[in-house]
Scaffold this active site. Structure first.
Site, short mmCIF file in Angstrom:
data_model
loop_
_atom_site.label_atom_id
_atom_site.label_comp_id
_atom_site.label_asym_id
_atom_site.label_seq_id
_atom_site.Cartn_x
_atom_site.Cartn_y
_atom_site.Cartn_z
N SER A 134 11.22 -82.47 -11.62
CA SER A 134 10.73 -81.16 -11.32
C SER A 134 12.23 -80.31 -11.31
CB SER A 134 10.17 -81.06 -10.06
OG SER A 134 10.00 -79.81 -9.52
N TYR A 148 7.98 -70.34 -15.09
CA TYR A 148 8.71 -71.74 -15.23
C TYR A 148 8.44 -72.30 -13.70
CZ TYR A 148 12.40 -75.13 -14.67
OH TYR A 148 13.18 -76.40 -14.45
N LYS A 152 6.53 -75.66 -12.03
CA LYS A 152 7.30 -76.56 -11.31
C LYS A 152 7.01 -76.70 -9.81
CE LYS A 152 10.04 -78.13 -14.29
NZ LYS A 152 9.91 -79.30 -14.78
#
Length: 276
Positions: A134, A148, A152
């Protein structure tokens, strides 16, 4: 004891470093990447330890096929490492729909499909480990990385739930959360064209910091990978490992702030219940 690892995204960055470290210590590695020739030199040096296959994690059918081949040909895979990912950079308004979809398909859906596909094999062999790479960005957020971060934060929620589902089968999960690190991440960013309207905003400040090198990259990728590998020896598996002082400091500050704000609205939260 020799272990067998399955790793995605091994052409560069954490995936390549992990492959090299594992081979050097005598483990077997099933390395997957979009361009297998990138590992030709390692294949020549470790012909008995390195198994290579082409894989684009946005291809669900290919994920199933490559995992089936790996488990069948190698007999057992002890650790599955979901690493393939890249960064998408730009204020949310600057991004195109195609960029957003490609980021979600690779970082989030690709990781989800890889884990889902691996679970039946891990369950049948009596257990195993999954390391999901991660980021500190799975718990905090910077301007210009909104999608993004969505991937995650999303994969961390997925892992939290799935880990509970499969714990009875001896399958354990670790989320590795590196902070800013001098790998090829910045070079591989898919960047949106800048809009002048964002020049004087936090988005513009982050863009300038990356461009002029003032965005601090303090993590040591070799050490980070070593700690990821070491986590496979820990029992029970650590659910999270923050990697780098920046990751530790930023995640800690975010959690303290989040908890304080939650406590401050406790009365509102409890007042929202049905009357007893």
């Amino acid at each position: 004891m020799q272990r067998t690892w399955f790793i995605t995204g091994t052409s560069s960055g954490f995936g390549r470093i992990m492959t090299e470290q594992l081979l050097a210590r005598g483990d077997r590695v099933a390395a997957t990447l979009r361009t297998p020739s990138a590992l030709a030199e390692l294949q020549a040096r470790y012909p008995e330890q390195l198994w290579v296959a082409q894989l684009d994690v946005t291809d669900e059918v290919a994920i199933d096929a490559v995992l089936a081949r790996a488990f069948t040909e190698l007999g057992r895979i002890d650790v599955v490492v979901s690493n393939a990912a890249y960064g998408l950079f730009g204020a949310a308004e600057e991004l195109t729909g195609e960029q957003v979809r490609r980021q979600l398909d690779t970082n989030l859906l690709g990781s989800i499909q890889l884990i889902r596909s691996a679970l039946p094999w891990l369950r049948k062999q009596g257990g195993g480990r999954v390391i999901q790479v991660s980021s500190e960005g799975g718990q905090i957020a910077y301007p210009n990385f909104s999608v993004y971060h969505a991937t995650k934060w999303g994969i961390e929620g997925f892992v939290e739930a799935v880990a509970q589902e499969v714990a009875p089968f001896g399958i354990e999960f670790t989320l590795a959360e590196p902070g800013p690190t001098p790998t090829n991440f910045a070079a591989g960013l898919d960047a949106a064209p800048a809009m002048a309207e964002y020049d004087a905003t936090p988005s513009g400040a982050v863009r300038r910091a990356l461009a002029d090198g003032s965005f601090k990259l303090s993590g040591d990728p070799e050490r980070m990978v070593r700690f990821m590998i070491d986590s496979a020896d820990q029992s029970p598996a650590p659910r999270r490992i923050a990697l780098g002082s920046t990751a530790y400091d930023s995640i800690r500050a975010a959690l303290i702030d989040r908890l304080a704000k939650l406590e401050a609205q406790k009365d509102v939260a409890c007042a929202a219940d049905l009357d007893a």
